[in-house]
Design a protein around this motif. Structure first.
Motif, PDB file in Angstrom:
ATOM      1  N   ARG B 161       0.860  -1.189   0.000  1.00 59.33           N
ATOM      2  CA  ARG B 161       0.000   0.000   0.000  1.00 59.33           C
ATOM      3  C   ARG B 161       0.885   1.223   0.000  1.00 59.33           C
ATOM      4  N   SER B 162       0.550   2.160  -0.844  1.00 59.59           N
ATOM      5  CA  SER B 162       1.331   3.389  -0.925  1.00 59.59           C
ATOM      6  C   SER B 162       0.467   4.464  -1.576  1.00 59.59           C
ATOM      7  N   SER B 163       1.100   5.590  -1.846  1.00 62.82           N
ATOM      8  CA  SER B 163       0.401   6.674  -2.520  1.00 62.82           C
ATOM      9  C   SER B 163       0.528   6.477  -4.024  1.00 62.82           C
ATOM     10  N   VAL B 168      -4.246   7.022  -1.492  1.00 57.87           N
ATOM     11  CA  VAL B 168      -3.798   5.832  -0.762  1.00 57.87           C
ATOM     12  C   VAL B 168      -4.400   4.596  -1.448  1.00 57.87           C
TER      13      VAL B 168
END
Ligand code: ZN
Lengths: 87, 219
Positions: B161-163, B168
């Protein structure tokens, strides 16, 4: 760009985190005076040097981590999960 | 699914992409048009999405068989599901269209009786899901995501999970016949924004939208 080494996610851009401020010993809520609470909540030492602080990885693992960071160079010498103290 | 052109009772749900040729399926508006472009984006929001939360090490992980940062197919309730270790003590179970209730019930049965607390939530209508497929898919993501998604860092079956385009997003690498393919999962209110950002990033590679792919290629 400032990188933080999340113990769960690896190195990530600091914009993925929410800064939680310097962490220190919490006064005993039973015996602490209002003055001691005020200092604990609002008075920061703001050092130029090593600082132990909390960060929340909101865009990643959603865990709270405790980081030792040099405020002058942004060098990080340790980053642990706050709840488990695992790196 | 049999009701590709049928009508389902109740309101129609919309996904993150504007359909070129609208059809309905299990209460969702889907795109009936299939693209043959090398780089395609499909709206997969109608797929069942169930969030499982529990201890980092414990019942959900041993029952679902997937650890944080990995994704694998498992038989769960309504059929073959993709179980994603989306975070510490957190699993995202993606199943065929219309299987959310059966998936929740099936996982509930397998974890009941265990001492630890496990929570199950049907996220299907709360999240957007899309799939980006093509040899240039990593190049598209490189423009909008700081995490390197090349083979050495995120091999097939990897998840993080990240930007992504400031949203998000859970990113799951789920290749199709050796071609890089990524599932992208975000809050439903940001789904259209994310899909438009991906279409913009993929424009120079000739990206097109296509019909729902699902978990297994459908004929
Ligand atoms: Zn993290």
């Amino acid at each position: 760009m400032m990188l933080l080494p999340c113990p769960w996610c690896g190195p990530r851009n600091a914009t993925e985190f929410r800064y939680g401020g310097a962490t220190g010993a919490r006064p005993d809520p039973v015996s602490a005076t209002p003055q001691q609470w005020r200092e604990y909540l609002y008075t920061q030492t703001n050092p130029l040097g090593w600082s132990r602080e909390g960060w929340y990885h909101r865009a990643g693992c959603r865990r709270y981590i405790t980081v030792e960071r040099h405020t002058g160079t942004n060098e990080v010498r340790s980053a642990l999960d706050t709840a488990t103290e695992d790196g | 699914m049999s009701d590709t052109h049928g009508t389902a009772p109740g309101p129609l749900a919309r996904g993150a992409l504007e359909p070129r040729v609208a059809a309905t399926r299990s209460g969702w508006v889907v795109d009936a048009r299939r693209s043959v472009a090398d780089l395609v984006l499909s709206d997969e929001s109608p797929l069942a999405k169930v969030l499982v939360k529990g201890p980092v090490t414990g019942a959900p992980g041993s029952v679902l068989g997937t650890s944080s940062g990995r994704a694998a197919r498992t038989e769960v309730g309504g059929g073959t599901a993709l179980v994603v270790g989306s975070g510490p003590g957190e699993w995202l179970v993606v199943g065929p269209v219309g299987t959310a209730a059966a998936t929740v019930a099936a996982i509930e049965r397998t974890v009941s009786g265990r001492p630890e607390f496990v929570s199950l939530i049907d996220l299907t209508h709360g999240r957007a899901l899309m799939r980006l497929t093509g040899s240039r898919a990593p190049s598209v993501l490189a423009k909008v995501c700081a995490v390197d998604v090349e083979d050495a860092v995120v091999p097939n079956g990897g998840a993080f999970r990240s930007s992504v385009a400031t949203v998000v997003t859970d990113v799951v690498r789920d290749d199709r016949d050796g071609t890089p393919s990524f599932l992208l999962h975000c809050e439903r209110s940001t789904g259209q924004f994310l899909s438009e950002a991906l279409l913009d990033a993929g424009e120079e590679y000739g990206i097109e939208t296509t019909t729902l792919v699902g978990l297994v290629p459908e004929g």
